[in-house]
Structure formats: C-alpha cells, structure tokens
Write a protein that holds these residues in place. Structure first.
Motif, PDB file in Angstrom:
ATOM      1  N   LEU A 126     -13.641   9.200   0.521  1.00 35.11           N
ATOM      2  CA  LEU A 126     -13.564   8.046   1.423  1.00 35.11           C
ATOM      3  C   LEU A 126     -13.725   8.418   2.892  1.00 35.11           C
ATOM      4  N   LEU A 133      -5.039   8.304   3.534  1.00 32.18           N
ATOM      5  CA  LEU A 133      -5.557   7.544   2.395  1.00 32.18           C
ATOM      6  C   LEU A 133      -5.061   6.101   2.426  1.00 32.18           C
ATOM      7  N   GLU A 134      -3.821   5.894   2.851  1.00 36.20           N
ATOM      8  CA  GLU A 134      -3.290   4.529   2.996  1.00 36.20           C
ATOM      9  C   GLU A 134      -4.161   3.701   3.924  1.00 36.20           C
ATOM     10  N   THR A 192       0.834  -1.207   0.000  1.00 39.17           N
ATOM     11  CA  THR A 192       0.000   0.000   0.000  1.00 39.17           C
ATOM     12  C   THR A 192       0.864   1.251   0.000  1.00 39.17           C
ATOM     13  N   GLU A 224      -9.781  12.075  -3.479  1.00 37.88           N
ATOM     14  CA  GLU A 224     -10.127  10.701  -3.124  1.00 37.88           C
ATOM     15  C   GLU A 224     -10.347  10.575  -1.616  1.00 37.88           C
ATOM     16  N   GLY A 228     -10.324  -0.449   4.472  1.00 44.30           N
ATOM     17  CA  GLY A 228     -11.716  -0.331   4.042  1.00 44.30           C
ATOM     18  C   GLY A 228     -12.547   0.493   5.013  1.00 44.30           C
ATOM     19  N   CYS A 261      -7.317   4.253   4.809  1.00 47.87           N
ATOM     20  CA  CYS A 261      -8.642   4.052   4.195  1.00 47.87           C
ATOM     21  C   CYS A 261      -8.625   2.888   3.212  1.00 47.87           C
ATOM     22  N   LEU A 262      -7.633   2.881   2.339  1.00 44.12           N
ATOM     23  CA  LEU A 262      -7.577   1.872   1.279  1.00 44.12           C
ATOM     24  C   LEU A 262      -7.185   0.502   1.819  1.00 44.12           C
TER      25      LEU A 262
END
Length: 298
Positions: free
Chosen positions: A145, A165-166, A122, A141, A172, A168-169
């Motif tokens: 999210l 963001l890391e 990631t 983004e 989930g 979140c991705l």
C-alpha cells in the motif's frame, strides 16, 4: 518577537525538574510538561513525574491529565499546547516547556504533519489483525500500500507499522502522502536550552533514581497496570522490564539491572538526538544564573 517560549530539555535524570522549578518561580510562570509518559495519571513513579509538593510549588500542565486507555498523540499535544500558549502569553512574556520526549518538543517547536486521527473501528481491527496475523504479514501489506514508507519504517516496531497501515486503510491514501515534514513558523521566539553532565554522572544519577523509584513502590505501580501491558503507553523502559519479572522470566534483581541499563541507553539516544539541533545551547543544570542570563539577554 515580544513573546518567548523557553524550552529546556536533556537526557533523563540530568536534573531538569529542579532547574525548571527555579526558572518557573523566577519568571512567575507555569511549567508545560513535554514528557509523553508523565501525561498518564497511572504512571507517577515509573515516569518520575513531579511530586505533589512540586506540583504545589509551581502549576504544571499536561501532568496526569490522561488515562492509559485514552487515545493521545503528538499531533493532539501540539494542538493543545499551541492553544495553551496563546492563553499564557496574554499575561506573560515568557512560557516554559520542559521534558525529554523528543517528538513532543519537536511538535511544538517545528510543527507536526496533519495526519488524520484513526477511528476506533480501524484501530480495533488492526489490533486484532496484529494479534492474529502477526507483524510480518502487516509489514507485507504496508509494502504493497505504501512502498515509500515501508522502506523507512522500523519493521520491528509494531506501533509504527500498525499506525501507518491504519492511515492507509482508513483514508485510501499512502501514509507517506501525509508526511510533508514542513516546518511551521511560530508567532513567538523559541530559546532552546539543553542540559547535560559528564556521562558517568548521568549514569550514576540514573542508577540512583531507579533504586529510589523501587523504594517508592514502582513494582506495585507496574503490577497495577500489568493487565494493560498491551497498550503502547506501557511499551517503555521500566514497565517492560518489570512486566517480564511479573511473567516469571527474570528475577527482580535482574529486572532492576535491566531497567538501569536500558535507561542509560535511552539517555545516550536522547543526547544524540538533541545534539543534532544547532539551535540548542548547552549548560550544566548547576549553571542557573548563566541560563537566566542567556534567556533574558537574547
């Protein structure tokens, strides 16, 4: 509580090092470093890390223990310091934590949210996307999210945007869902001591320290780590200005003056942060006996 953690903090160049050496010797205890950049072994001069002579006088923890390419965080630091304190308190009633990194000190004193460690895949993916797509696209983004964290994050700080963001991705889940800001109770007493001087004296000490760092070879140190300038650990005052000089955009004199000015601004930011904490008792670094009395008489 029978065990006491002494926390000594204050703005850069105020005089923490010399005082901490004296206090560590008085109690016969080591110094736990709370400077997030002195942890890196490649950054001795630019972070004003303890000298070899000082390291020989008193044992230091978390000085030069990591490589620039290692992953490290305030959360890892909290875990490692808490484990170390458990060991140190077995043989002493006192422990000493000192440094100028606000987040690291807060992590030990109050705890930090248990945010998952980002996996390498990631991290690599987001690093590539930042380079290819730019910060604005990643901010958008993050807004989709995690709109709650998007509203409060510094959108000009790529490290903070990318990290949120890391999470979140990878998980989930919104990054904000991990941020509880819940205070953790500690099984020891904490005595917070803030060091300060007249502002003009601090500024003069900063200016002289920068000149001394340059005399000690700071430019050569910056030149050695220049190929790693993309790393977050090098996104810091001193190295950024010398990198700009190495890019050919500034003269060396201009870079040095910028280091001094930006360090002075950072010192003001540190003081503003610390003075929000009502548990900090303020002293001059020259008031060693008063500080010792404060620690032992509480």
């Amino acid at each position: 509580m029978s065990k006491t953690l002494i926390v000594i903090t204050g703005p850069t160049a105020v005089g923490k090092t010399d005082l901490c050496l004296d206090i560590a010797k008085y109690f016969g205890i080591p110094i736990i470093n709370a400077d997030s950049r002195q942890i890196y072994r490649e950054l001795k001069i630019g972070t004003a890390a303890p000298t070899e002579a000082q390291l020989q006088q008193v044992r230091h923890y978390f000085v030069g223990t990591q490589a620039l390419t290692d992953y490290y965080s305030a959360s890892i630091y909290e875990q490692e310091v808490m484990k170390l304190l458990e060991e140190l308190f077995q043989s002493s009633d006192y422990a000493l934590l000192s440094g100028g990194s606000m987040m690291y000190i807060d992590a030990v004193c109050n705890g930090i949210d248990d945010i998952p460690t980002v996996d390498e895949e990631t991290r690599t993916t987001l690093k590539r996307r930042l380079a290819e797509e730019g910060l604005e696209r990643l901010c958008e983004e993050l807004r989709q999210l995690d709109p709650e964290h998007y509203e409060m994050v510094d959108k000009k700080n790529p490290r903070r945007v990318v990290h949120a963001l890391e999470i979140c991705l990878m998980t989930g889940r919104p990054y904000s869902s991990f941020r509880t800001n819940e205070h953790k109770e500690r099984p020891f007493r904490i005595v917070k001591i803030g060091l300060t001087r007249e502002r003009e004296i601090i500024y003069d000490r900063i200016n002289r320290r920068v000149d001394q760092m340059m005399d000690l070879g700071f430019l050569d140190e910056a030149r050695r780590v220049y190929p790693l300038r993309h790393l977050n650990a090098l996104n810091t005052v001193g190295y950024k200005e010398l990198f700009t000089y190495l890019d050919g955009k500034w003269s060396l004199d201009e870079a040095v003056e910028r280091i001094k000015g930006n360090t002075r601004r950072y010192a003001r930011k540190q003081l503003t942060w610390y003075k929000k904490d009502p548990l900090v008792t303020w002293f001059s670094p020259d008031e060693k006996q008063q500080i010792l009395n404060h620690i032992t008489q509480l």
